[in-house]
Design a protein around this motif. Structure first.
Motif, mmCIF file in Angstrom:
data_model
loop_
_atom_site.group_PDB
_atom_site.id
_atom_site.type_symbol
_atom_site.label_atom_id
_atom_site.label_comp_id
_atom_site.label_asym_id
_atom_site.label_seq_id
_atom_site.Cartn_x
_atom_site.Cartn_y
_atom_site.Cartn_z
ATOM 1 N N GLY A 1 0.842 -1.198 0.000
ATOM 2 C CA GLY A 1 0.000 0.000 0.000
ATOM 3 C C GLY A 1 0.871 1.239 0.000
ATOM 4 O O GLY A 1 2.092 1.157 0.124
ATOM 5 N N ALA B 1 -0.591 3.695 5.091
ATOM 6 C CA ALA B 1 -1.771 2.839 4.886
ATOM 7 C C ALA B 1 -2.122 2.038 6.146
ATOM 8 O O ALA B 1 -3.260 1.615 6.316
ATOM 9 C CB ALA B 1 -1.543 1.887 3.709
ATOM 10 N N LEU C 1 -3.337 -5.942 0.088
ATOM 11 C CA LEU C 1 -3.200 -4.537 -0.316
ATOM 12 C C LEU C 1 -4.127 -3.692 0.555
ATOM 13 O O LEU C 1 -5.335 -3.942 0.612
ATOM 14 C CB LEU C 1 -3.576 -4.353 -1.790
ATOM 15 N N ASP D 1 -5.756 -0.326 0.686
ATOM 16 C CA ASP D 1 -6.045 0.776 -0.235
ATOM 17 C C ASP D 1 -6.540 1.982 0.563
ATOM 18 O O ASP D 1 -7.463 1.860 1.364
ATOM 19 C CB ASP D 1 -7.124 0.303 -1.223
ATOM 20 N N ARG E 1 -1.349 4.703 -6.013
ATOM 21 C CA ARG E 1 -2.584 4.040 -5.590
ATOM 22 C C ARG E 1 -3.204 3.287 -6.764
ATOM 23 O O ARG E 1 -3.582 2.114 -6.636
ATOM 24 C CB ARG E 1 -3.565 5.081 -5.055
ATOM 25 N N PHE F 1 -1.158 0.093 -7.551
ATOM 26 C CA PHE F 1 -1.396 -1.026 -6.637
ATOM 27 C C PHE F 1 -2.745 -1.689 -6.953
ATOM 28 O O PHE F 1 -2.860 -2.915 -6.958
ATOM 29 C CB PHE F 1 -1.378 -0.554 -5.182
ATOM 30 N N ARG F 2 -3.753 -0.865 -7.217
ATOM 31 C CA ARG F 2 -5.072 -1.438 -7.516
ATOM 32 C C ARG F 2 -5.028 -2.251 -8.802
ATOM 33 O O ARG F 2 -5.655 -3.309 -8.901
ATOM 34 C CB ARG F 2 -6.109 -0.326 -7.601
ATOM 35 N N CYS G 1 -7.680 -7.108 -1.467
ATOM 36 C CA CYS G 1 -7.612 -5.648 -1.370
ATOM 37 C C CYS G 1 -8.556 -5.192 -0.261
ATOM 38 O O CYS G 1 -9.754 -5.462 -0.316
ATOM 39 C CB CYS G 1 -8.010 -5.035 -2.719
ATOM 40 N N ASP H 1 -9.996 -2.086 2.536
ATOM 41 C CA ASP H 1 -10.231 -0.652 2.672
ATOM 42 C C ASP H 1 -9.499 -0.128 3.926
ATOM 43 O O ASP H 1 -9.872 -0.462 5.046
ATOM 44 C CB ASP H 1 -11.751 -0.428 2.772
#
Ligand code: TMP
Length: 210
Positions: free
Chosen positions: A11, A15, A135, A137, A169, A172-173, A185, A187
């Motif tokens: 991240g 993060a 990850l 995000d 960002r 990574f996504r 992934c 939040d």
């Protein structure tokens, strides 16, 4: 012997990876697992020396290619001396960052081609990859505001422009979307305990008792 597992946390800045790593270690040890916490760049004495070259100094100190080579020099030492032996020993290795950070920071955000970075990975580490990548995000503004009070001497990447962090960002996504089996992934705006429970669930699934 217990099944070893290699988990990476990825991240942008702030993060919540380090907090998550410590919470996961405590929870998994309470379940009787042996856990090795490590980080990149770093994780061995030699790789920590390379870390100092990378995270200190002016933002334009190194070109993205020099950075990529230094990150991979540190990474191969880390994989050979810490990660592979621990996984072979049945441990769960949790690394705060790994190769996806090079793809995102030096690749998409730094301007190097992802194909060339993947070739570099194959030359140095062959097919070696994490079993699971979590990850986290988060909006760059939120993450960067969390890092504001930290050790300023390590702020080389944090000091780059907001646009760099926006590209990061998105990168990574995109990496997570390209490998949906390896990645989960989460939040990063959720409370830390909720984030930890979701990550633990993913780890348990990979261990075969989800
Ligand atoms: P950290 O702040 O998570 O300890 O990571 C150190 C910095 O290094 C962070 O700004 C991200 C950056 N980095 C890369 O640019 N490429 C990489 O391959 C890795 C592992 C980290």
């Amino acid at each position: 012997m217990a099944k070893g597992l290699f988990v990476t946390l990825e991240g942008g800045e702030g993060a919540g990876k380090s907090t998550l790593a410590r919470t996961l270690k405590t929870a998994l040890e309470a379940e009787g697992r042996s856990v090795v916490l490590t980080r990149e760049p770093g994780g061995t004495p030699g790789a920590e020396q390379i870390r100092d070259l990378l995270v200190r100094g002016a933002a334009d100190r190194w070109s993205p290619m020099t950075e990529a080579l230094l990150f991979y020099a540190a990474r191969v030492d880390h994989v050979e001396k810490v990660i592979r032996p621990a996984v072979a020993n049945g441990d769960i290795v949790i690394s705060d960052r790994f190769a996806d950070s090079t793809m995102a920071y030096q690749g998409a955000a730094g301007g190097l081609s992802l194909d060339r970075l993947q070739e570099l990975h194959a030359i140095v580490l062959g097919e070696f990859k994490p079993d699971l990548t979590v990850l986290i995000d988060i909006e760059p503004e939120t993450g960067l505001s969390r890092t504001a009070g930290r050790d300023g001497s390590e702020a080389r990447f944090e000091s780059k422009a907001l646009a760099f962090h926006e590209r990061l960002r998105a990168a990574f996504r995109a990496l997570a979307e390209a490998e949906p089996v390896r990645f989960v992934c989460l939040d990063g705006d959720q409370p830390p305990a909720v984030l930890a429970e979701q990550a633990l669930q993913a780890i348990r699934e990979r261990l075969g008792h989800g």
